[in-house]
Design an enzyme around this catalytic site. Structure first.
Site, PDB file in Angstrom:
ATOM      1  CG  HIS A  33      -1.658  -1.279   1.379  1.00 15.02           C
ATOM      2  ND1 HIS A  33      -2.387  -1.595   2.477  1.00 15.02           N
ATOM      3  CD2 HIS A  33      -1.755  -2.339   0.555  1.00 15.02           C
ATOM      4  CE1 HIS A  33      -2.899  -2.792   2.328  1.00 15.02           C
ATOM      5  NE2 HIS A  33      -2.514  -3.262   1.179  1.00 15.02           N
ATOM      6  NE  ARG A  88      -4.462  -1.243 -11.133  1.00 13.85           N
ATOM      7  CZ  ARG A  88      -3.496  -0.924 -11.995  1.00 13.85           C
ATOM      8  NH1 ARG A  88      -2.997   0.290 -12.003  1.00 13.85           N
ATOM      9  NH2 ARG A  88      -3.034  -1.820 -12.837  1.00 13.85           N
ATOM     10  NE  ARG A 107      -9.654  -2.933 -11.402  1.00 11.56           N
ATOM     11  CZ  ARG A 107      -8.391  -3.323 -11.516  1.00 11.56           C
ATOM     12  NH1 ARG A 107      -7.990  -3.959 -12.594  1.00 11.56           N
ATOM     13  NH2 ARG A 107      -7.527  -3.061 -10.570  1.00 11.56           N
ATOM     14  CD  GLU A 153      -8.532  -8.574 -14.981  1.00  9.79           C
ATOM     15  OE1 GLU A 153      -7.380  -8.134 -14.862  1.00  9.79           O
ATOM     16  OE2 GLU A 153      -9.456  -8.247 -14.226  1.00  9.79           O
ATOM     17  CG  ASN A 165      -0.655  -5.727 -15.514  1.00  8.68           C
ATOM     18  OD1 ASN A 165       0.059  -5.521 -16.484  1.00  8.68           O
ATOM     19  ND2 ASN A 165      -1.084  -4.763 -14.713  1.00  8.68           N
ATOM     20  CG  ASP A 166      -4.720 -10.172 -13.273  1.00  8.34           C
ATOM     21  OD1 ASP A 166      -3.915 -10.823 -12.583  1.00  8.34           O
ATOM     22  OD2 ASP A 166      -5.401  -9.236 -12.826  1.00  8.34           O
ATOM     23  NE  ARG A 174      -0.275  -8.407 -11.526  1.00  8.04           N
ATOM     24  CZ  ARG A 174      -1.379  -7.681 -11.680  1.00  8.04           C
ATOM     25  NH1 ARG A 174      -2.503  -8.255 -12.110  1.00  8.04           N
ATOM     26  NH2 ARG A 174      -1.383  -6.408 -11.419  1.00  8.04           N
ATOM     27  CB  CYS A 187      -5.963  -0.632 -18.684  1.00  4.45           C
ATOM     28  SG  CYS A 187      -6.882  -2.028 -18.022  1.00  4.45           S
TER      29      CYS A 187
HETATM   30  C1  PEP Z   1      -4.339  -6.008 -15.362  1.00  7.47           C
HETATM   31  O1  PEP Z   1      -4.545  -7.088 -14.829  1.00  7.47           O
HETATM   32  O2  PEP Z   1      -3.675  -5.865 -16.405  1.00  7.47           O
HETATM   33  C2  PEP Z   1      -4.862  -4.756 -14.776  1.00  7.47           C
HETATM   34  C3  PEP Z   1      -4.805  -3.627 -15.423  1.00  7.47           C
HETATM   35  O3  PEP Z   1      -5.382  -4.810 -13.543  1.00  7.47           O
HETATM   36  P1  PEP Z   1      -4.518  -4.977 -12.216  1.00  7.47           P
HETATM   37  O4  PEP Z   1      -3.079  -4.741 -12.570  1.00  7.47           O
HETATM   38  O5  PEP Z   1      -5.060  -3.979 -11.256  1.00  7.47           O
HETATM   39  O6  PEP Z   1      -4.808  -6.382 -11.827  1.00  7.47           O
HETATM   40 MG    MG Z   2      -6.059  -7.327 -13.336  1.00  8.46          MG
END
Ligand code: PEP
Ligand code: MG
Length: 752
Positions: A366, A473, A509, A608, A631-632, A642, A679
């Site tokens: 955080h 977020r 989101r 994702e 990312n996911d 990740r 994103c």
């Molecule tokens: C992702 O998963 O790419 C994403 C943008 O969301 P977060 O990184 O918050 O999981």
């Molecule tokens: Mg994600």
């Protein structure tokens, strides 16, 4: 012959009197050695102190030849004195001259003395000198005598460190002049030049010698109780995350606080006549000296624990429990802490804060999120600097390279100043692009948006010239809040965000907690695979009240304007349908509660979870927009966590398999006429962003700092050419297209 139990105390009392006399530093040292010799009933007492070159200089003596003072220098490790300095522990020898390490110095006249005892003069675990006592006869020095010598040595160390006591060449701080570099994990990517501020300032112990031993014992007991009480309470309340505390660190504190050995050593130090503060300092010094010389690195962690615990005790004893944030902050502060909570970081004056160095905590903790939002240079998991740093030390924090340079050399400062200037020039170039559109050479417009999560992020929207917020977020508010944010708190934040965005769109989101996004008050319970566990939309559908509260807050905050809601971690069409139905119910209730309908409500899906790749034709017709969470998506596609550095870099997002999956989404969105954004982190990297445009993406959302570089890339790119080249490349079987894409950029003049 042994000293009486009262002797050490008596000696300290006399020592205090000597210290109070208005005489020169040398005269004071001369008196001190006489005092010690008479107290221990020895013929010789000598004090050696370390010089900048590491040698030990005889500074004062009772009993050895006076000509040797300032003339006898022992090289590091030389003689019995050198041995004690090196091993940082007391040693005695009944027949010193026959010891193999004995180094004969004729100028001292010490050949007639047989027995020898020496103790290190310690400062922060380092030896800054050695105090010795010698007798003609072969004798054994009692434990009490050695203890009394150690206590005296400690008092001497504090006096020397508090300054003005000795000649310039003798130093307690040889390390301070040398450059040291520490590695860490980047949190943000900027570089800061500044001066070190300790988040928890060290307490300087000035009152060393007790006037009333019972009172000191009582003070220490109260402080220990207060400390253990506050640790227990914190652990029971479970709000460690807010305080930036780690459970295992607190467990270690508890262990030490109840440790009989530690308590006994404190008692012994008090018994020699020290104040409560000095006793804590004394035990800390001895423990540090011992642990620093242990080969097992695990002891180093314990060293931190004892240091931290001692510091907290000292702060309680001195009544000074403020953090640096509340004091006078230098204008170019680089704050260093073992750990810190997000709220504590927010206490600092933003304009004076340049950097943050944490010894512990994840790059997505955080406090790390807040550091990124504040735009300061920050690294974490940087081990070691707290052991050697002094407040006010010059430092360069290169968060880009994950390095902290303490007390940098002039060359390093110039090199970094150049780098900072270069970055500033580049930033100025990007700033000049702020108001020009992100259009390719062949006239393709690409939407550039920023990712955000806190109110602190909002100024970046105007500064970067982005089109809007592509990903807000919402979980960040939940992650940094000590308790569940209520409906009105959520509404208030969303309203401020919408107001700050003005006429630019914001895509909110819905709550994505669980997995690595830990929110303690949720009590999700331990899961074997949290990334694949009960998180995001799964939680929302199982706990509809939670989800509906958030939707209600968003609708109220919108207050008749446009609202974009994006649903995370959708793995199957029915999840989207169910979530949409819950949103519709909330919309229907608006009128009942007297709130206006949003002028336009758009509901989108995050792509994702790989399973969605084969449901595009069924889900896309249901959504108003889609956004790829790369990312996911990539972590699941490659089955590579990740957050785990050992596996996170094993695959390349520019490998054909990843790119084909991403192209499939782009083609699906085009077929169904659904606006599509990406994103994840890859959108903010110029080469990756270029590849995405080649795959057909026309909207990206990224960290604000990436907008400039990505826009510069876009304005130098021919999208059509790239699309053709990429389609060709994707016919092949290369492991990664990174090099091919780089050479495309190179030959066609794309600015990466
Ligand atoms: C992702 O998963 O790419 C994403 C943008 O969301 P977060 O990184 O918050 O999981
Ligand atoms: Mg994600």
């Amino acid at each position: 012959m042994p000293a009486s139990v009262g002797a050490p105390r008596q000696m300290l009392r006399r020592l205090r009197e000597v210290m109070a006399e208005h005489v020169s530093a040398q005269a004071r040292l001369d008196k001190i050695v006489v005092l010690i010799a008479s107290n221990i009933v020895a013929e010789v007492c000598s004090l050696y102190l370390r010089r900048r070159d590491g040698s030990l200089e005889l500074m004062a003596t009772e009993g050895l030849n006076a000509v040797a003072v300032h003339n006898t220098h022992l090289k590091p490790g030389e003689g019995l004195v050198g041995l004690i300095a090196e091993q940082a522990e007391p040693k005695q020898f009944a027949d010193a001259q026959h010891h193999p390490a004995f180094s004969f110095r004729p100028e001292t006249g010490e050949e007639i003395y047989h027995s020898f005892v020496g103790v290190p003069v310690l400062r922060g675990g380092d030896t800054i000198g050695v105090l010795t006592v010698q007798n003609r006869i072969k004798r054994q020095y009692s434990d009490e005598e050695v203890e009394a010598l150690q206590t005296t040595a400690m008092v001497l160390a504090e006096m020397i460190a508090s300054g003005g006591f000795l000649a310039d060449e003798v130093t307690t701080e040889t390390r301070r002049s040398t450059n040291e570099t520490f590695k860490g994990k980047p949190i943000s990517e900027t570089v800061a030049l500044g001066h070190i501020v300790l988040h928890e300032p060290r307490v300087v112990v000035t009152r060393l010698i007790a006037e009333d031993a019972d009172l000191e014992r009582q003070r220490l007991l109260v402080a220990i109780e207060e400390l253990t009480g506050s640790i227990d309470a914190m652990m029971e309340r479970g709000d460690l995350a807010r305080a930036g505390e780690h459970r295992d660190v607190l467990e270690a504190f508890r262990m030490f606080a109840h440790d009989h050995g530690w308590r006994r050593r404190l008692d012994e130090a008090l018994a020699t006549g020290l104040t409560a503060e000095a006793a804590v300092q004394r035990v800390r010094n001895d423990t540090r000296a011992r642990m620093m010389r242990m080969p097992d690195p695990r002891f180093r962690d314990r060293l931190h624990d004892i240091d931290d615990l001692s510091n907290r005790l000292l702060r309680l004893l001195s009544g000074d429990t403020q953090t640096a944030a509340m004091g006078n902050l230098p204008e170019d502060s680089i704050v260093i802490a073992r750990t810190m909570g997000p709220a504590e970081l927010l206490d600092y004056d933003r304009h004076r804060l340049r950097g943050l160095v944490l010894e512990e905590g994840g790059a997505n903790s955080h406090v790390a999120i807040v550091a990124r939002a504040l735009g300061i240079a920050a690294i974490t998991q940087c081990k070691g600097p707290l052991d050697v740093v002094e407040p006010g030390d010059a430092a360069i924090l290169d968060a880009e390279g994950g390095e902290l340079h303490l007390r940098p050399t002039q060359e390093l400062i110039s090199a970094y100043s150049d780098k900072v200037r270069f970055r500033a020039r580049r930033q100025a170039q990007y700033a000049a692009l702020r108001d020009v559109p992100a259009v390719t050479l062949d006239d393709e417009r690409v939407g550039l948006n920023i990712n955000a999560g806190l109110l602190y992020d909002m100024p970046h929207l105007a500064e970067s010239g982005a089109d809007g917020i592509g990903l807000f977020r919402t979980e960040l508010q939940f992650m940094i809040s000590p308790t569940f944010p209520r409906l009105d708190q959520q509404t208030q934040l969303y309203q401020s965000i919408i107001d700050a965005a003005g006429d630019k769109p914001v895509v909110f989101r819905s709550l994505d907690v669980g997995g690595d996004k830990d929110v303690r008050y949720f009590r999700i319970g331990a899961e074997e695979n949290p990334a694949l566990g009960w998180r995001a939309i799964r939680m929302a559908l199982d706990r509809p009240a939670l989800f509906r509260t958030q939707i209600r807050a968003l609708l109220r905050a919108t207050n008749g304007r446009e609202l974009n809601i994006m649903l995370p971690m959708i793995a199957d069409v029915w999840e989207f349908k169910q979530a949409r139905a819950l949103i519709d119910r909330e919309v229907a209730l608006l009128e009942k509660h007297g709130w206006p309908q949003p002028s336009r409500l758009l509901i989108g899906v995050m792509i994702e979870v790989p399973a969605l790749l084969w449901q595009l034709d069924s889900i896309l017709p249901l959504v108003d927009f889609a956004s790829v969470g790369s990312n996911d998506l990539l972590q699941f596609l490659f089955a590579a966590d990740r957050g785990n550095v050992r596996v996170a870099d094993r695959f390349d997002p520019l490998s054909p398999s990843a790119l084909r999956a991403l192209r499939q989404v782009a083609r699906g969105a085009e077929k169904h006429g659904v606006p599509l954004t990406l994103c994840g982190e890859m959108a903010g990297k110029t080469l990756e962003a270029m590849a995405l445009i080649g795959l057909g993406y026309r909207s990206l959302s990224m960290a604000p700092a990436s907008i400039g570089p990505v826009k510069a890339m876009i304005r130098s790119l021919d999208a059509n050419n790239l699309q053709q080249r990429l389609d060709e490349l994707l016919e092949g079987h290369a492991a990664s297209l990174r090099e091919d894409l780089k050479s495309f950029a190179d030959t066609s003049g794309v600015q990466l």
